[in-house]
Design a protein around this motif. Structure first.
Motif, PDB file in Angstrom:
ATOM      1  N   MET A  30       0.864  -1.156  -0.139  1.00 26.00           N
ATOM      2  CA  MET A  30       0.056   0.411   0.198  1.00 26.00           C
ATOM      3  C   MET A  30       0.900   1.208   0.038  1.00 26.00           C
ATOM      4  O   MET A  30       2.012   1.415   0.546  1.00 26.00           O
ATOM      5  CB  MET A  30      -1.448  -0.015   0.722  1.00 26.00           C
ATOM      6  CG  MET A  30      -2.016   1.305   1.086  1.00 26.00           C
ATOM      7  SD  MET A  30      -3.344   1.026   2.319  1.00 26.00           S
ATOM      8  CE  MET A  30      -4.036   2.506   2.388  1.00 26.00           C
ATOM      9  N   LYS A  31       0.856   2.270  -0.617  1.00 31.42           N
ATOM     10  CA  LYS A  31       1.096   3.530  -1.212  1.00 31.42           C
ATOM     11  C   LYS A  31       1.159   4.394  -0.204  1.00 31.42           C
ATOM     12  O   LYS A  31      -0.279   4.485   0.536  1.00 31.42           O
ATOM     13  CB  LYS A  31       1.271   4.298  -2.601  1.00 31.42           C
ATOM     14  CG  LYS A  31       2.001   5.185  -2.898  1.00 31.42           C
ATOM     15  CD  LYS A  31       1.613   5.817  -4.302  1.00 31.42           C
ATOM     16  CE  LYS A  31       2.788   6.808  -3.823  1.00 31.42           C
ATOM     17  NZ  LYS A  31       2.550   7.359  -5.173  1.00 31.42           N
ATOM     18  N   ASP A  32       2.414   5.065   0.826  1.00 33.05           N
ATOM     19  CA  ASP A  32       2.542   6.060   1.368  1.00 33.05           C
ATOM     20  C   ASP A  32       1.946   7.177   1.283  1.00 33.05           C
ATOM     21  O   ASP A  32       2.806   7.963   0.592  1.00 33.05           O
ATOM     22  CB  ASP A  32       3.616   5.848   1.964  1.00 33.05           C
ATOM     23  CG  ASP A  32       4.056   6.994   3.605  1.00 33.05           C
ATOM     24  OD1 ASP A  32       2.434   6.734   4.327  1.00 33.05           O
ATOM     25  OD2 ASP A  32       4.648   7.051   4.264  1.00 33.05           O
ATOM     26  N   ILE A  33       0.327   7.753   2.098  1.00 28.08           N
ATOM     27  CA  ILE A  33       0.578   8.779   1.506  1.00 28.08           C
ATOM     28  C   ILE A  33       0.550  10.132   2.417  1.00 28.08           C
ATOM     29  O   ILE A  33       0.245   9.794   3.534  1.00 28.08           O
ATOM     30  CB  ILE A  33      -1.144   9.118   1.701  1.00 28.08           C
ATOM     31  CG1 ILE A  33      -1.866   8.181   0.249  1.00 28.08           C
ATOM     32  CG2 ILE A  33      -1.768  10.009   1.424  1.00 28.08           C
ATOM     33  CD1 ILE A  33      -3.280   7.898   0.098  1.00 28.08           C
ATOM     34  N   MET A  34       1.548  10.557   1.592  1.00 30.47           N
ATOM     35  CA  MET A  34       1.844  12.268   2.676  1.00 30.47           C
ATOM     36  C   MET A  34       0.323  13.437   2.495  1.00 30.47           C
ATOM     37  O   MET A  34      -0.132  13.969   2.025  1.00 30.47           O
ATOM     38  CB  MET A  34       3.331  12.638   2.398  1.00 30.47           C
ATOM     39  CG  MET A  34       4.199  11.944   1.979  1.00 30.47           C
ATOM     40  SD  MET A  34       5.581  12.665   2.036  1.00 30.47           S
ATOM     41  CE  MET A  34       6.776  11.320   1.765  1.00 30.47           C
ATOM     42  N   ASN A  35       0.384  14.240   4.008  1.00 33.06           N
ATOM     43  CA  ASN A  35      -0.780  14.842   4.426  1.00 33.06           C
ATOM     44  C   ASN A  35       0.115  16.336   4.630  1.00 33.06           C
ATOM     45  O   ASN A  35       1.027  16.423   4.445  1.00 33.06           O
ATOM     46  CB  ASN A  35      -0.723  14.774   5.450  1.00 33.06           C
ATOM     47  CG  ASN A  35      -1.873  13.120   5.750  1.00 33.06           C
ATOM     48  OD1 ASN A  35      -2.214  12.738   4.826  1.00 33.06           O
ATOM     49  ND2 ASN A  35      -1.412  12.231   6.500  1.00 33.06           N
ATOM     50  N   LYS A  36      -0.567  17.083   4.038  1.00 32.00           N
ATOM     51  CA  LYS A  36      -0.558  18.669   4.648  1.00 32.00           C
ATOM     52  C   LYS A  36      -0.363  19.060   6.161  1.00 32.00           C
ATOM     53  O   LYS A  36      -0.115  18.397   6.753  1.00 32.00           O
ATOM     54  CB  LYS A  36      -2.098  19.433   3.635  1.00 32.00           C
ATOM     55  CG  LYS A  36      -1.664  21.571   3.993  1.00 32.00           C
ATOM     56  CD  LYS A  36      -3.076  21.855   3.922  1.00 32.00           C
ATOM     57  CE  LYS A  36      -2.385  23.502   3.938  1.00 32.00           C
ATOM     58  NZ  LYS A  36      -3.455  23.966   3.922  1.00 32.00           N
ATOM     59  N   GLY A  37       0.693  19.296   6.297  1.00 32.48           N
ATOM     60  CA  GLY A  37       0.795  19.696   7.487  1.00 32.48           C
ATOM     61  C   GLY A  37       2.695  18.885   7.842  1.00 32.48           C
ATOM     62  O   GLY A  37       3.783  19.201   8.939  1.00 32.48           O
ATOM     63  N   GLU A  38       2.857  17.755   7.102  1.00 33.95           N
ATOM     64  CA  GLU A  38       3.975  16.770   7.413  1.00 33.95           C
ATOM     65  C   GLU A  38       5.007  17.820   7.003  1.00 33.95           C
ATOM     66  O   GLU A  38       5.312  18.008   5.880  1.00 33.95           O
ATOM     67  CB  GLU A  38       3.598  15.823   6.876  1.00 33.95           C
ATOM     68  CG  GLU A  38       2.836  14.381   7.114  1.00 33.95           C
ATOM     69  CD  GLU A  38       2.241  13.333   6.814  1.00 33.95           C
ATOM     70  OE1 GLU A  38       3.623  12.688   7.540  1.00 33.95           O
ATOM     71  OE2 GLU A  38       1.963  13.108   6.116  1.00 33.95           O
ATOM     72  N   ARG A  39       6.799  17.320   8.028  1.00 29.78           N
ATOM     73  CA  ARG A  39       7.605  17.560   7.856  1.00 29.78           C
ATOM     74  C   ARG A  39       8.717  16.450   6.697  1.00 29.78           C
ATOM     75  O   ARG A  39       8.578  15.163   7.421  1.00 29.78           O
ATOM     76  CB  ARG A  39       8.137  17.221   9.018  1.00 29.78           C
ATOM     77  CG  ARG A  39       7.814  19.001  10.043  1.00 29.78           C
ATOM     78  CD  ARG A  39       8.430  20.196   9.387  1.00 29.78           C
ATOM     79  NE  ARG A  39       9.406  20.309   9.706  1.00 29.78           N
ATOM     80  CZ  ARG A  39      10.295  20.991   9.837  1.00 29.78           C
ATOM     81  NH1 ARG A  39       9.932  22.614   8.511  1.00 29.78           N
ATOM     82  NH2 ARG A  39      11.646  21.055   9.782  1.00 29.78           N
ATOM     83  N   VAL A  40       9.343  16.655   5.720  1.00 29.20           N
ATOM     84  CA  VAL A  40       9.927  15.807   4.710  1.00 29.20           C
ATOM     85  C   VAL A  40      11.331  16.782   4.645  1.00 29.20           C
ATOM     86  O   VAL A  40      11.440  17.306   5.100  1.00 29.20           O
ATOM     87  CB  VAL A  40       9.145  16.375   3.294  1.00 29.20           C
ATOM     88  CG1 VAL A  40       7.429  15.198   3.930  1.00 29.20           C
ATOM     89  CG2 VAL A  40       9.044  17.398   3.448  1.00 29.20           C
ATOM     90  N   LYS A  41      11.845  15.658   3.995  1.00 29.92           N
ATOM     91  CA  LYS A  41      12.976  15.422   3.698  1.00 29.92           C
ATOM     92  C   LYS A  41      13.279  15.286   1.803  1.00 29.92           C
ATOM     93  O   LYS A  41      12.578  14.837   1.853  1.00 29.92           O
ATOM     94  CB  LYS A  41      14.452  14.883   4.170  1.00 29.92           C
ATOM     95  CG  LYS A  41      14.051  13.872   4.852  1.00 29.92           C
ATOM     96  CD  LYS A  41      14.985  13.221   5.651  1.00 29.92           C
ATOM     97  CE  LYS A  41      14.478  11.729   5.606  1.00 29.92           C
ATOM     98  NZ  LYS A  41      15.749  10.538   6.522  1.00 29.92           N
ATOM     99  N   PHE A  42      14.510  16.201   1.266  1.00 33.97           N
ATOM    100  CA  PHE A  42      14.516  16.236   0.500  1.00 33.97           C
ATOM    101  C   PHE A  42      15.489  16.693  -0.450  1.00 33.97           C
ATOM    102  O   PHE A  42      16.643  17.382  -0.301  1.00 33.97           O
ATOM    103  CB  PHE A  42      12.928  16.987   0.086  1.00 33.97           C
ATOM    104  CG  PHE A  42      13.135  18.446  -0.329  1.00 33.97           C
ATOM    105  CD1 PHE A  42      13.705  19.551  -1.033  1.00 33.97           C
ATOM    106  CD2 PHE A  42      11.914  18.960   1.088  1.00 33.97           C
ATOM    107  CE1 PHE A  42      13.601  20.405  -0.677  1.00 33.97           C
ATOM    108  CE2 PHE A  42      11.786  20.215   1.078  1.00 33.97           C
ATOM    109  CZ  PHE A  42      13.067  21.342   0.799  1.00 33.97           C
ATOM    110  N   THR A  43      15.898  16.778  -1.519  1.00 31.84           N
ATOM    111  CA  THR A  43      17.626  16.693  -2.570  1.00 31.84           C
ATOM    112  C   THR A  43      17.275  17.860  -3.639  1.00 31.84           C
ATOM    113  O   THR A  43      15.812  17.443  -4.150  1.00 31.84           O
ATOM    114  CB  THR A  43      17.804  15.280  -3.112  1.00 31.84           C
ATOM    115  OG1 THR A  43      18.167  14.251  -2.058  1.00 31.84           O
ATOM    116  CG2 THR A  43      19.538  15.874  -3.509  1.00 31.84           C
TER     117      THR A  43
END
Length: 216
Positions: A1-14
Motif C-alpha cells: 500500500m502506497k504511503d500517502i503524505m499529508n499537508k503539514g507533515e515535515r519532509v526531507k528532500f534533495t
C-alpha cells in the motif's frame, strides 16, 4: 500500500544535490508543494503553472528527542523520571524518542563518545548549579573542566539542560557548547520546577520540530 503524505507533515528532500528540510503545504494526488526551511517553494513534479523548483527523494522527516535522566537525590529514593512524560508526548507528536538513566559522567561519556544518538535534541534532566555545573548522583559534575569528546555522528545537536541556574554562568554554557560541538545549548538562569520545565520544554520542542527560532 502506497504511503500517502499529508499537508503539514515535515519532509526531507534533495535539490541540486543538497539535502533540505521543509513542510508540505499542498497535496493533490501525487503532487506535493513544499515550503522549505530556507523559505523557498518546492514541488515534487510539474503540474500546470505550479511555481517552485522541482525536487527529488521526498520522504518524511521525523523529529527526535533523547532524554538523559539522573536521580535527584543521592539516597536513591527519588522515583522521578522525566523520560516518562516526554515519551508519552513524543508518541502523540509522532516524534522519535529514546531515553537512558545515567548516574555518572562516565555513563554520559559512553553514550556521547561511543554510541550513535540519532535524535536531533538531547535533554539532560537533573540538578544544576551556576558554578559546579550539571550534577550526577555518583562522582564529579559535568562542567567546563570535564573531558568530553563526542563521536562525529553526535556533533551538531541541540542540548537542553533541564536544570536550575546553569544559564546564569555564560562561561560554563559556552564551554559546554564547545565541548559537545553542539548546534545550540539551552538552559535556565533561575531556579525551576518540573511543572514549569515540562510546559516550557514541550513548547520549545514544538518550535524546534518545525525549525522555528525560540527568539521569534
Amino acid at each position: 500500500m502506497k504511503d500517502i503524505m499529508n499537508k503539514g507533515e515535515r519532509v526531507k528532500f534533495t535539490f541540486g544535490g543538497e539535502k533540505k528540510l521543509g513542510t508540505i503545504t499542498e497535496v493533490n494526488g501525487n503532487f506535493l508543494r513544499i515550503k522549505g526551511d530556507d523559505r523557498k517553494l518546492y514541488i515534487n513534479k510539474k503540474k500546470g503553472d505550479s511555481k517552485g523548483a522541482i525536487v527529488k527523494n521526498v520522504t518524511r522527516h521525523k523529529f527526535g528527542v533523547m532524554v538523559f535522566d539522573t536521580r535527584l537525590d543521592r539516597g536513591f529514593r527519588s522515583k522521578r523520571q522525566s523520560a516518562h512524560f516526554f515519551e508519552e508526548y513524543a508518541y502523540h507528536a509522532k516524534w522519535n524518542f529514546a531515553s537512558e538513566r545515567i548516574h555518572s559522567i562516565e555513563n554520559l561519556k559512553y553514550f556521547i563518545e561511543q554510541r550513535q544518538i540519532p535524535e536531533e535534541v538531547v535533554i539532560f534532566s537533573g540538578h544544576g548549579h551556576q558554578k559546579a555545573g550539571f550534577a550526577f548522583c555518583d562522582g564529579p559534575m559535568l562542567n567546563e573542566n570535564s573531558n568530553i569528546v563526542p563521536r562525529k555522528g553526535n556533533e551538531g545537536k541541540i542540548f537542553i539542560f533541564s536544570s536550575c541556574l546553569m544559564g546564569s554562568n555564560q562561561k560554563l554554557c559556552m564551554e559546554l557548547l564547545r565541548k559537545f560541538k553542539a548546534k545550540a545549548l539551552i538552559t535556565y538562569r533561575t531556579t525551576v520546577y518540573d511543572e514549569y520545565c515540562f510546559l516550557a520544554e514541550i513548547a520549545l520542542l514544538q518550535m524546534l520540530a518545525h525549525d522555528e527560532s525560540p527568539q521569534k
